[in-house]
Write a protein that holds these residues in place. Structure first.
Motif, PDB file in Angstrom:
ATOM      1  N   ALA A 181       0.837  -1.201   0.000  1.00  0.00           N
ATOM      2  CA  ALA A 181       0.000   0.000   0.000  1.00  0.00           C
ATOM      3  C   ALA A 181       0.870   1.248   0.000  1.00  0.00           C
ATOM      4  CB  ALA A 181      -0.920  -0.014   1.216  1.00  0.00           C
ATOM      5  N   ALA A 186      -0.072   5.085  -0.576  1.00  0.00           N
ATOM      6  CA  ALA A 186      -0.940   5.286   0.583  1.00  0.00           C
ATOM      7  C   ALA A 186      -0.151   5.831   1.765  1.00  0.00           C
ATOM      8  CB  ALA A 186      -1.604   3.965   0.968  1.00  0.00           C
ATOM      9  N   THR A 190      -4.421   6.055   5.583  1.00  0.00           N
ATOM     10  CA  THR A 190      -5.071   5.177   4.601  1.00  0.00           C
ATOM     11  C   THR A 190      -4.719   3.728   4.894  1.00  0.00           C
ATOM     12  OG1 THR A 190      -4.612   6.944   3.055  1.00  0.00           O
ATOM     13  CG2 THR A 190      -5.503   4.910   2.146  1.00  0.00           C
ATOM     14  N   LYS A 194      -7.792   1.481   5.751  1.00  0.00           N
ATOM     15  CA  LYS A 194      -8.220   0.695   4.593  1.00  0.00           C
ATOM     16  C   LYS A 194      -7.660  -0.722   4.594  1.00  0.00           C
ATOM     17  CE  LYS A 194     -10.749   3.594   2.255  1.00  0.00           C
ATOM     18  NZ  LYS A 194     -10.323   4.718   1.450  1.00  0.00           N
ATOM     19  N   ILE A 195      -6.513  -0.913   5.249  1.00  0.00           N
ATOM     20  CA  ILE A 195      -5.875  -2.231   5.187  1.00  0.00           C
ATOM     21  C   ILE A 195      -5.856  -2.897   6.566  1.00  0.00           C
ATOM     22  CG2 ILE A 195      -3.786  -3.511   4.518  1.00  0.00           C
ATOM     23  CD1 ILE A 195      -4.879  -1.976   2.164  1.00  0.00           C
ATOM     24  N   PRO A 198      -9.586  -3.194   8.650  1.00  0.00           N
ATOM     25  CA  PRO A 198     -10.504  -4.220   8.146  1.00  0.00           C
ATOM     26  C   PRO A 198      -9.989  -5.641   8.352  1.00  0.00           C
ATOM     27  CG  PRO A 198     -10.128  -2.535   6.476  1.00  0.00           C
ATOM     28  CD  PRO A 198      -9.205  -2.231   7.603  1.00  0.00           C
ATOM     29  N   LEU A 199      -8.671  -5.808   8.265  1.00  0.00           N
ATOM     30  CA  LEU A 199      -8.131  -7.161   8.388  1.00  0.00           C
ATOM     31  C   LEU A 199      -8.057  -7.635   9.832  1.00  0.00           C
ATOM     32  CD1 LEU A 199      -5.328  -7.149   5.698  1.00  0.00           C
ATOM     33  CD2 LEU A 199      -7.475  -8.398   5.667  1.00  0.00           C
TER      34      LEU A 199
ATOM     35  N   HIS B  89      -9.155  -8.583   1.780  1.00  0.00           N
ATOM     36  CA  HIS B  89     -10.537  -8.211   2.044  1.00  0.00           C
ATOM     37  C   HIS B  89     -11.129  -7.433   0.882  1.00  0.00           C
ATOM     38  CE1 HIS B  89      -7.860  -5.043   3.154  1.00  0.00           C
ATOM     39  NE2 HIS B  89      -8.842  -4.182   3.322  1.00  0.00           N
ATOM     40  N   ILE B 102      -6.519   6.078  -4.186  1.00  0.00           N
ATOM     41  CA  ILE B 102      -5.791   6.917  -3.232  1.00  0.00           C
ATOM     42  C   ILE B 102      -5.005   8.011  -3.938  1.00  0.00           C
ATOM     43  CG2 ILE B 102      -5.644   5.369  -1.235  1.00  0.00           C
ATOM     44  CD1 ILE B 102      -3.067   4.394  -2.140  1.00  0.00           C
TER      45      ILE B 102
END
Lengths: 283, 373
Positions: A181, A186, A190, A194-195, A198-199, B89, B102
């Motif tokens: 990312a 990123a 972010t 975003k990573i 959620p995980l 995910h 982004i």
């Protein structure tokens, strides 16, 4: 030939020992639940049998103790209190614990081991011996007999779990994903939202449920911090009823109320405890 | 114009000097492979270019900008990790869109690029699948698609084929080559697999213990390895080596070896001149040793040696023979598979004098190669 036979018998005996020990373990879990449910629906004749052996199932099962509980106005308030305190504990522990878990799980922090040791030190002592100095401390800050006091007390107990479970959730995310990312442009926020977040959700949900349950059936800290004062929780309610020596079926009914969410959530928790959520990303 | 320039790069990890004064330049649009055994520093080097690893000493230029202190996010690179690092995910489409989103790309452009990528990498129909629900080859293509939609200046690939089985790997190599041809991006590719390096690259940098042993076209790396290491690392089956002393007699130049006198080609007399009387390491590829009966006539530069067969390995189209010559010198060579050989059988073999390489024992440098990197 006799040698083969004896080894066969040995195997057989080994198998029996296994089965017996599994049955024993299952019984350890099931028997109390059975007794609890049985007593909660017993009629008084099945409890005070006048010398005759107590039956395996009540002669005349009844929900009277439950209907009695529902008519008691105090009971609703107690449930609401338990829920408020448990939810607030979840909120506080997650708010404090998740960022800590993130940092401890993903960065090389100086004195990491020392900090982790400090974290679990609260739980190294039996609750009953740590509760006294803590109560002393809380009273000095005027936190006794208040929701805030109970919530902070429970948070103190839950925090190590939240941090440890959360930490392993963050740790289990391969650093390749983060770096990927990063190379793609990123920034830190972010990447986190975003990573990483959620995980780690399954792990964090597990931590939240665990915290809820911990607060829900906590007794010692609640007892010292709330006493049997205005704010009562389910466990304190049970203790209070116990003092009046009420029929056992009523106590059992309260216990069922305390246990049901624990059992239900524990079953739900299993799903989130299973690993493999990140499979497919790496290799 | 150079797309990437490394100038005297050094990197230390703990007490280990991983990269030691390494310099390379990669031309715009070039496909360059960093090839070396595990632990040679090739991945560390790639990660330094990507900005995931700090550079201790030296300069890194991307385009014409010095990038040592520019964070990874702002280098406009794309990287495919060995693990692919797909976001588990997110669906295939979301993975491909991630970088564009982004970077605040307008939605219609994102859509256009997504369509292009799905088409280019034959991923149509998989948009809504999660990475765990697609095959290894598909994951690899998603990782590439996700990198290329960003239109990076340089594409960095860290052993992207190492998790694929042989059949799939060959397919993926063709694919990569085709895509490089179509897109024309600068690619820096890391691998320990010489077949991948040989097949795809325009230039190969052979790395060993943080030092670049040779930086040249695949053909030159194969034919004229600059160092003993490059010679031994490249080529399969591995090159034969034995010791020798350079001698020049009237019409003949060659090396005196345990196998006897081995002649070298006339064109190389001049370069060997300086080394007369010196102790060298002699190298010859198994492919450059021929069975006498296969060749009608012996060339002047050929040398005949007699060997005793020790072991025969079937390679499919040919057989690899492991044999012992004079003074127990081991010699590997290839032979047509329809020739049946007995263990212990004696054979006469030609060593091709035009292909024999001599390496200075002290510097390990190939005495025939030009004095350049």
């Amino acid at each position: 030939m006799p040698l083969a036979k004896s080894s066969f018998l040995k195997k057989r005996a080994k198998g029996l020992v296994w089965v017996a020990s599994i049955l024993f373990s299952v019984a350890l879990v099931v028997v109390p639940v059975y007794l609890l449910v049985k007593y909660s629906v017993s009629d008084s004749g099945s409890i005070n049998t006048g010398g005759a052996p107590i039956p395996l199932w009540p002669y005349a099962p009844t929900l009277r103790s439950f209907t009695y509980l529902f008519t008691e106005s105090q009971f609703y308030g107690v449930i609401v209190n338990s829920i408020i305190i448990a939810l607030a504990t979840v909120f506080c522990s997650m708010l404090l614990g998740v960022p800590a878990a993130y940092v401890l799980g993903r960065y090389r922090v100086p004195f990491r081991r020392t900090m982790l040791l400090g974290l679990i030190s609260v739980r190294l002592f039996p609750d009953i011996s740590s509760v006294i100095p803590i109560t002393e401390f809380f009273i000095r800050f005027g936190l006794q007999n208040s929701y805030l006091g109970a919530v902070l007390g429970h948070t103190l107990l839950a925090l190590p779990y939240v941090i440890f479970i959360g930490m392993s959730a963050f740790e289990s995310i391969p650093s390749d994903l983060e770096q990927q990312a990063q190379v793609m442009g990123a920034g830190g926020f972010t990447i986190f939202f975003k990573i990483l977040l959620p995980l780690s959700i399954p792990g964090l949900i597990a931590a939240a449920i665990y915290t809820f349950l911990l607060s829900w059936d906590e007794f010692i800290f609640s007892y010292f911090l709330l006493g049997l004062g205005k704010i009562s929780t389910l466990t304190l309610f049970l203790r209070q009823k116990l003092a009046y020596a009420p029929p056992q079926n009523l106590l059992a009914a309260i216990s069922v109320f305390i246990s049901v969410p624990v059992i239900a959530f524990s079953l739900a928790l299993q799903k989130y405890m299973t690993a493999g959520y990140t499979s497919g990303s790496v290799k | 114009m150079s797309a990437v320039v490394l100038n005297n790069i050094c990197k230390r990890l703990g007490t280990n000097q991983v990269i030691n004064g390494l310099s390379l330049d990669v031309k715009d649009g070039e496909f360059v492979t960093l090839l070396g055994p595990s632990g040679c520093g090739k991945t560390t080097l790639l990660r330094m270019i990507a900005g995931l690893e700090e550079i201790d000493k030296g300069d890194l230029y991307i385009g014409d900008k010095r990038c040592n202190d520019i964070p990874s996010q702002n280098r406009n690179l794309a990287m495919v990790f060995q693990s692919y690092a797909l976001f588990p995910h997110m669906t295939v489409a979301d993975n491909i869109r991630f970088g564009l989103k982004i970077n605040k790309t307008p939605p219609d452009v994102i859509q256009k690029k997504l369509t292009w990528a799905l088409d280019m990498f034959s991923l149509a129909g998989l948009e809504k699948r999660l990475p765990r629900n697609i095959s290894g080859g598909q994951r690899q293509r998603v990782a590439l698609a996700r990198a290329l939609v960003l239109e990076p200046n340089v594409l960095l690939l860290d052993e992207p084929l190492s998790n694929l089985d042989t059949a799939l790997r060959e397919l993926a190599m063709e694919e990569l080559k085709r895509i490089h041809h179509q897109v024309g991006k600068t690619v820096i590719y890391v691998t320990h697999n010489q077949v991948e390096a040989m097949t795809m690259s325009e230039r190969i940098a052979v790395l060993n213990s943080g030092v670049c042993e040779q930086y040249d076209t695949p053909r030159m790396v194969y034919d004229m390895p600059r160092t003993l290491f490059a010679a031994a690392f490249i080529g399969s089956p591995a090159m034969n080596f034995f010791d020798g002393t350079v001698i020049i007699r009237e019409e003949d130049a060659g090396v005196d070896t345990p196998l006897g006198f081995i002649r070298i080609d006339k064109d190389r007399f001049g370069l060997a001149q300086k080394f007369v009387g010196k102790f060298v390491r002699v190298g010859i590829r198994p492919q450059n040793i021929a069975y006498v009966e296969h060749r009608e006539s012996k060339r002047y530069s050929d040398t005949t040696v007699t060997v005793e067969v020790e072991l025969v390995e079937t390679l499919g189209d040919r057989s690899l023979v492991i044999s012992r010559g004079n003074q127990d010198t081991k010699l590997r060579f290839l032979i047509a598979r329809d020739i049946t050989l007995q263990i212990g059988q004696k054979l006469d073999m030609f060593l091709d004098g035009r292909r024999i390489l001599l390496f200075d024992q002290e510097t390990t440098l190939n005495i025939f190669s030009e004095p350049k990197i």
